[in-house]
Design a protein around this motif. Structure first.
Motif, mmCIF file in Angstrom:
data_model
loop_
_atom_site.group_PDB
_atom_site.id
_atom_site.type_symbol
_atom_site.label_atom_id
_atom_site.label_comp_id
_atom_site.label_asym_id
_atom_site.label_seq_id
_atom_site.Cartn_x
_atom_site.Cartn_y
_atom_site.Cartn_z
ATOM 1 N N CYS A 104 0.847 -0.931 0.202
ATOM 2 C CA CYS A 104 0.041 0.168 -0.135
ATOM 3 C C CYS A 104 1.021 1.452 -0.197
ATOM 4 O O CYS A 104 1.673 1.886 1.056
ATOM 5 N N ARG A 105 0.964 2.237 -1.260
ATOM 6 C CA ARG A 105 1.519 3.084 -0.853
ATOM 7 C C ARG A 105 0.867 4.320 -0.995
ATOM 8 O O ARG A 105 -0.602 4.842 -1.298
ATOM 9 N N VAL A 106 1.102 4.781 0.437
ATOM 10 C CA VAL A 106 0.492 6.164 1.153
ATOM 11 C C VAL A 106 1.331 7.506 1.048
ATOM 12 O O VAL A 106 2.677 7.442 1.394
ATOM 13 N N GLY A 107 0.411 8.078 -0.255
ATOM 14 C CA GLY A 107 1.355 9.288 -0.385
ATOM 15 C C GLY A 107 1.470 10.144 1.387
ATOM 16 O O GLY A 107 0.692 10.527 2.227
ATOM 17 N N ALA A 108 2.542 11.656 0.904
ATOM 18 C CA ALA A 108 2.920 11.885 2.088
ATOM 19 C C ALA A 108 1.396 13.337 2.590
ATOM 20 O O ALA A 108 1.989 13.224 3.639
ATOM 21 N N GLY A 109 1.056 13.329 1.812
ATOM 22 C CA GLY A 109 0.188 14.377 2.607
ATOM 23 C C GLY A 109 -0.890 13.653 2.840
ATOM 24 O O GLY A 109 -2.170 14.420 2.900
ATOM 25 N N VAL A 110 -1.570 12.085 2.953
ATOM 26 C CA VAL A 110 -2.276 11.651 3.036
ATOM 27 C C VAL A 110 -2.875 11.859 4.526
ATOM 28 O O VAL A 110 -2.354 11.845 5.855
ATOM 29 N N THR B 68 -7.427 10.878 8.741
ATOM 30 C CA THR B 68 -8.353 10.959 8.922
ATOM 31 C C THR B 68 -8.704 9.529 7.827
ATOM 32 O O THR B 68 -9.643 8.668 7.686
ATOM 33 N N THR B 69 -8.145 10.125 6.590
ATOM 34 C CA THR B 69 -7.811 9.364 5.511
ATOM 35 C C THR B 69 -7.576 7.940 5.456
ATOM 36 O O THR B 69 -7.998 6.374 4.879
ATOM 37 N N ILE B 70 -6.874 7.975 6.606
ATOM 38 C CA ILE B 70 -5.892 6.314 7.263
ATOM 39 C C ILE B 70 -6.699 6.165 7.784
ATOM 40 O O ILE B 70 -7.398 4.547 7.259
ATOM 41 N N ILE B 71 -8.063 6.477 8.597
ATOM 42 C CA ILE B 71 -8.537 5.953 9.713
ATOM 43 C C ILE B 71 -10.156 5.542 8.637
ATOM 44 O O ILE B 71 -10.740 4.192 9.547
ATOM 45 N N GLU B 72 -10.309 6.125 7.600
ATOM 46 C CA GLU B 72 -11.184 5.339 6.961
ATOM 47 C C GLU B 72 -11.177 4.611 5.934
ATOM 48 O O GLU B 72 -12.114 4.384 5.030
ATOM 49 N N GLU B 73 -10.893 4.839 5.196
ATOM 50 C CA GLU B 73 -9.845 4.072 4.274
ATOM 51 C C GLU B 73 -9.054 2.607 4.130
ATOM 52 O O GLU B 73 -9.093 1.813 3.368
ATOM 53 N N LEU B 74 -7.881 2.863 5.809
ATOM 54 C CA LEU B 74 -7.162 2.133 5.475
ATOM 55 C C LEU B 74 -7.188 0.959 6.127
ATOM 56 O O LEU B 74 -5.462 0.333 6.926
ATOM 57 N N GLY B 75 -7.751 1.023 7.176
ATOM 58 C CA GLY B 75 -8.153 -0.051 8.577
ATOM 59 C C GLY B 75 -7.976 -1.324 8.126
ATOM 60 O O GLY B 75 -7.627 -1.441 9.576
ATOM 61 N N GLY B 76 -8.303 -1.041 7.126
ATOM 62 C CA GLY B 76 -8.128 -3.073 6.816
ATOM 63 C C GLY B 76 -6.829 -3.152 6.082
ATOM 64 O O GLY B 76 -6.085 -4.315 6.884
ATOM 65 N N PRO B 77 -6.508 -2.469 4.991
ATOM 66 C CA PRO B 77 -5.056 -3.248 5.034
ATOM 67 C C PRO B 77 -3.587 -2.806 6.031
ATOM 68 O O PRO B 77 -2.742 -3.603 6.082
ATOM 69 N N LEU B 78 -4.197 -2.113 6.521
ATOM 70 C CA LEU B 78 -2.966 -1.053 7.725
ATOM 71 C C LEU B 78 -3.477 -0.911 8.976
ATOM 72 O O LEU B 78 -3.962 0.088 9.275
ATOM 73 N N VAL C 297 3.573 0.502 2.746
ATOM 74 C CA VAL C 297 3.115 -0.692 4.005
ATOM 75 C C VAL C 297 2.802 -1.909 2.938
ATOM 76 O O VAL C 297 1.970 -1.484 2.732
ATOM 77 N N ARG C 298 3.598 -3.015 3.234
ATOM 78 C CA ARG C 298 2.832 -3.752 3.164
ATOM 79 C C ARG C 298 0.902 -4.591 3.778
ATOM 80 O O ARG C 298 1.017 -4.383 5.009
ATOM 81 N N PRO C 299 0.535 -4.743 2.985
ATOM 82 C CA PRO C 299 -1.440 -4.701 3.807
ATOM 83 C C PRO C 299 -0.952 -6.132 4.923
ATOM 84 O O PRO C 299 -0.222 -7.003 5.145
ATOM 85 N N ALA C 300 -1.967 -6.033 6.238
ATOM 86 C CA ALA C 300 -1.041 -6.860 7.322
ATOM 87 C C ALA C 300 -1.476 -8.754 6.681
ATOM 88 O O ALA C 300 -3.102 -8.345 6.044
ATOM 89 N N THR C 301 -1.172 -9.128 7.000
ATOM 90 C CA THR C 301 -1.360 -10.461 6.990
ATOM 91 C C THR C 301 -1.367 -10.864 8.432
ATOM 92 O O THR C 301 -2.137 -12.239 8.836
#
Length: 286
Positions: free
Chosen positions: A64-70, A73-83, A165-169
């Motif tokens: 998962c490539r997360v831009g430096a300006g993300v 709030t976006t991480i909480i709402e959209e990336l809680g599954g993989p990260l 960051v690789r998605p959580a396994t």
């Protein structure tokens, strides 16, 4: 003080190359505090808030490539599954207003030992993508990024572009001790990431040493002795906590004593491993 506001990544790199002393600013949650308290007075501010690509994320090369300006709030709402570990840490950052503005890239740029995103990035084997106009892209493992208190491996002409960051396994958890539940800098923090397929565990310590760090001896202990199909051995859990605490090298300051931080790291290590292990066994049973 000069104020530069590029609208593209190329313009940002050119500005940083021409003015290597320019201080990047994204959400301003760290830089503006330093300016307001007159702790820092840079000749130039480089505002990256108009560079749209820094606010994008997606999958790239299995990570998962997360831009430096993300923003958080976006991480909480959209990336809680993989990260999940990074999302948990993001929930503890400041207030809703700060989470709407602050970003992992800004946290990395500040390189404070107390930054909330650092422990989950370390535990998850994150890699930081940085770039300069004249020398191109560098990929820096999180373990090599932090060099000292508020010092990182960034060169003067480089900017942080993204975090990979690789998605959580397996289960991931983040724990933080503070003087209250919100709007507080961590007294200390701890993150854990289980990787059942690799039969290993990643760790991350925050606000417990001059830099964020991993507890390598504790990770090696679990790699040797964990039975991934059985309940957690209390003696192994206790030893894991002791080794995590031993990895800390904190100081006394206004937020807490070194002795308290060492104790708290051991407690958080045991708790997060227990939570993650219970999740792991629950997934197996399901």
């Amino acid at each position: 003080m000069d104020f530069l506001r590029p609208t593209t990544w190329e313009e940002a790199l050119a500005a940083k190359a021409d003015r290597p002393d320019a201080v990047p600013i994204q959400g301003g949650t760290d830089v503006m505090v330093e300016l307001n308290f007159d702790m820092r007075r840079p000749a130039t501010l480089l505002d990256l808030g108009q560079v749209a690509e820094l606010r994008a994320w997606g999958m790239e090369g299995g990570a998962c490539r997360v831009g430096a300006g993300v923003p958080y709030t976006t991480i909480i709402e959209e990336l809680g599954g993989p990260l999940p570990g990074l999302a948990q840490a993001s929930r503890t950052v400041g207030s809703p207003q700060i989470r709407n503005r602050g970003s992992v890239g800004g946290n990395l740029g500040a390189a404070s030992p107390a930054g909330d995103s650092h422990p989950p990035l370390l535990a998850a084997d994150a890699v930081i993508e940085v770039e300069s106009r004249d020398r191109g892209v560098r990929m820096i493992p999180a373990t090599a990024f932090y060099l000292g208190v508020k010092r990182s491996a960034l060169e003067p002409d480089e900017l942080i572009r993204a975090v990979h960051v690789r998605p959580a396994t397996g289960p991931q958890y983040f724990s933080k001790v503070g003087t209250r539940n919100a709007m507080v800098i961590a007294v200390c923090s701890f993150a854990i990431a289980l990787r059942p397929g690799e039969r290993r565990v990643g760790t991350g310590l925050g606000s417990a040493a001059p830099t964020p760090r991993r507890a390598y001896e504790a990770e090696e202990l679990l790699a040797r002795e964990l039975d991934w199909q059985a309940p957690l051995d209390p003696a192994l859990l206790r030893r894991f906590g002791e080794l995590c605490a031993a990895a800390a090298a904190p100081i006394d300051d206004v937020r807490g004593t070194a002795a308290y931080r060492v104790h708290a790291i051991g407690v958080m290590a045991r708790r997060t491993l227990t939570w993650a292990w219970n999740d792991h066994l629950g997934r197996r049973a399901a």
